[in-house]
Design a protein around this motif. Structure first.
Motif, PDB file in Angstrom:
ATOM      1  N   GLY A   1       0.808  -1.045   0.027  1.00 46.09           N
ATOM      2  CA  GLY A   1       0.120  -0.055  -0.005  1.00 46.09           C
ATOM      3  C   GLY A   1       0.768   1.423   0.127  1.00 46.09           C
ATOM      4  O   GLY A   1       2.046   1.361   0.324  1.00 46.09           O
ATOM      5  N   ASP A   2       0.260   2.409  -0.213  1.00 51.71           N
ATOM      6  CA  ASP A   2       1.038   3.689  -0.100  1.00 51.71           C
ATOM      7  C   ASP A   2       1.624   3.803   1.427  1.00 51.71           C
ATOM      8  O   ASP A   2       0.874   3.663   2.424  1.00 51.71           O
ATOM      9  CB  ASP A   2       0.033   4.741  -0.391  1.00 51.71           C
ATOM     10  N   ALA A   3       2.851   4.061   1.216  1.00 51.45           N
ATOM     11  CA  ALA A   3       3.543   4.206   2.413  1.00 51.45           C
ATOM     12  C   ALA A   3       3.258   5.712   3.281  1.00 51.45           C
ATOM     13  O   ALA A   3       2.608   6.622   2.370  1.00 51.45           O
ATOM     14  CB  ALA A   3       4.995   4.461   2.179  1.00 51.45           C
ATOM     15  N   TYR A   4       3.087   5.766   4.501  1.00 56.49           N
ATOM     16  CA  TYR A   4       2.774   6.919   5.215  1.00 56.49           C
ATOM     17  C   TYR A   4       3.869   7.141   6.371  1.00 56.49           C
ATOM     18  O   TYR A   4       4.326   6.193   6.770  1.00 56.49           O
ATOM     19  CB  TYR A   4       1.394   7.026   5.720  1.00 56.49           C
ATOM     20  N   GLU A   5       3.896   8.329   6.854  1.00 57.34           N
ATOM     21  CA  GLU A   5       4.806   8.623   7.636  1.00 57.34           C
ATOM     22  C   GLU A   5       4.292   9.046   9.179  1.00 57.34           C
ATOM     23  O   GLU A   5       3.326   9.956   8.946  1.00 57.34           O
ATOM     24  CB  GLU A   5       5.707   9.863   7.432  1.00 57.34           C
ATOM     25  N   ARG A   6       4.688   8.713  10.260  1.00 61.09           N
ATOM     26  CA  ARG A   6       4.176   8.900  11.507  1.00 61.09           C
ATOM     27  C   ARG A   6       5.309   9.628  12.337  1.00 61.09           C
ATOM     28  O   ARG A   6       6.095   8.655  12.635  1.00 61.09           O
ATOM     29  CB  ARG A   6       3.438   7.856  12.208  1.00 61.09           C
ATOM     30  N   GLY A   7       5.542  10.794  12.529  1.00 61.08           N
ATOM     31  CA  GLY A   7       6.587  11.182  13.258  1.00 61.08           C
ATOM     32  C   GLY A   7       7.861  10.997  12.350  1.00 61.08           C
ATOM     33  O   GLY A   7       7.863  11.404  11.227  1.00 61.08           O
ATOM     34  N   SER A   8       8.860  10.242  12.713  1.00 61.84           N
ATOM     35  CA  SER A   8       9.944   9.936  11.984  1.00 61.84           C
ATOM     36  C   SER A   8       9.971   8.614  11.579  1.00 61.84           C
ATOM     37  O   SER A   8      10.991   7.851  11.305  1.00 61.84           O
ATOM     38  CB  SER A   8      11.284  10.218  12.880  1.00 61.84           C
TER      39      SER A   8
ATOM     40  N   ASP B   1      12.483   2.996  10.933  1.00 61.72           N
ATOM     41  CA  ASP B   1      12.646   3.907  11.929  1.00 61.72           C
ATOM     42  C   ASP B   1      13.926   3.991  12.205  1.00 61.72           C
ATOM     43  O   ASP B   1      14.897   3.505  11.358  1.00 61.72           O
ATOM     44  CB  ASP B   1      11.697   3.977  13.114  1.00 61.72           C
ATOM     45  N   ASP B   2      14.559   4.753  13.183  1.00 65.12           N
ATOM     46  CA  ASP B   2      15.961   4.877  13.546  1.00 65.12           C
ATOM     47  C   ASP B   2      16.801   3.577  13.657  1.00 65.12           C
ATOM     48  O   ASP B   2      17.893   3.443  13.524  1.00 65.12           O
ATOM     49  CB  ASP B   2      16.250   5.902  14.720  1.00 65.12           C
TER      50      ASP B   2
END
Length: 171
Positions: free
Chosen positions: A33-40, A129-130
């Motif tokens: 699916g379409d990637a989405y970003e939450r914070g970093s 993420d990090d």
């Protein structure tokens, strides 16, 4: 050859159109699916996709339709079975071509159809993420509950059998 439907009443079935629609639906965009970003954190949804397509077509002829269709075995060069014999009671015959009650022996035909089906099931997400990339599977609660019920049923049947066998040995 004439048809009952006027041009434009019913569009012709195009198997290539059905296959193209299925191909457009069963794409990698359905799996990832379409990637989405939450914070970093970047989240990429993933699904399992199953699909299938099919189509068919028919045709027709006037050889076995209309008046006289009840004696169709004679046209094939064999004697009819008793269930295939022409009806002589004056009622309409049943069998190949008997739907043409008017008796016109110039039957026509056509046909067509098709479709496709798709099943999409959420599998999980990739989390970036990090700390790196990790897989988070989706939990299908219905499957977990059903599995638990199946295990409980098996345990219940096994306990009942053990109890019954124990009573038979004591008695």
């Amino acid at each position: 050859m004439t048809t009952n439907a006027s041009p434009g009443d019913t569009p012709a079935v195009d198997p290539a159109h059905i296959t193209q629609a299925a191909r457009d639906t069963l794409t990698v965009r359905r799996v990832y699916g379409d990637a989405y970003e939450r914070g970093s954190t970047l989240v990429i949804p993933v699904a399992t996709v199953w699909g299938g397509t099919g189509s068919g077509w028919g045709s027709g002829s006037g050889e076995l339709s209309g008046k006289g269709a009840a004696d169709w075995p004679f046209h094939l060069g064999r004697s009819p079975a008793p269930s295939e014999a022409p009806e002589t009671s004056g009622k309409p015959s049943e069998g190949p071509g008997s739907g043409n009650a008017g008796g016109d022996a110039g039957g026509e035909g056509s046909g067509g159809g098709g479709g496709f089906g798709v099943r999409v099931k959420a599998t999980g997400v990739y989390v970036v993420d990090d700390a790196g990339v990790r897989w988070q599977p989706a939990v299908d609660v219905n499957r977990v509950v059903l599995g638990g019920q199946a295990v409980l049923a098996i345990v219940g049947v096994a306990a009942s059998l053990a109890w019954a066998i124990g009573r038979l040995r004591r008695g």
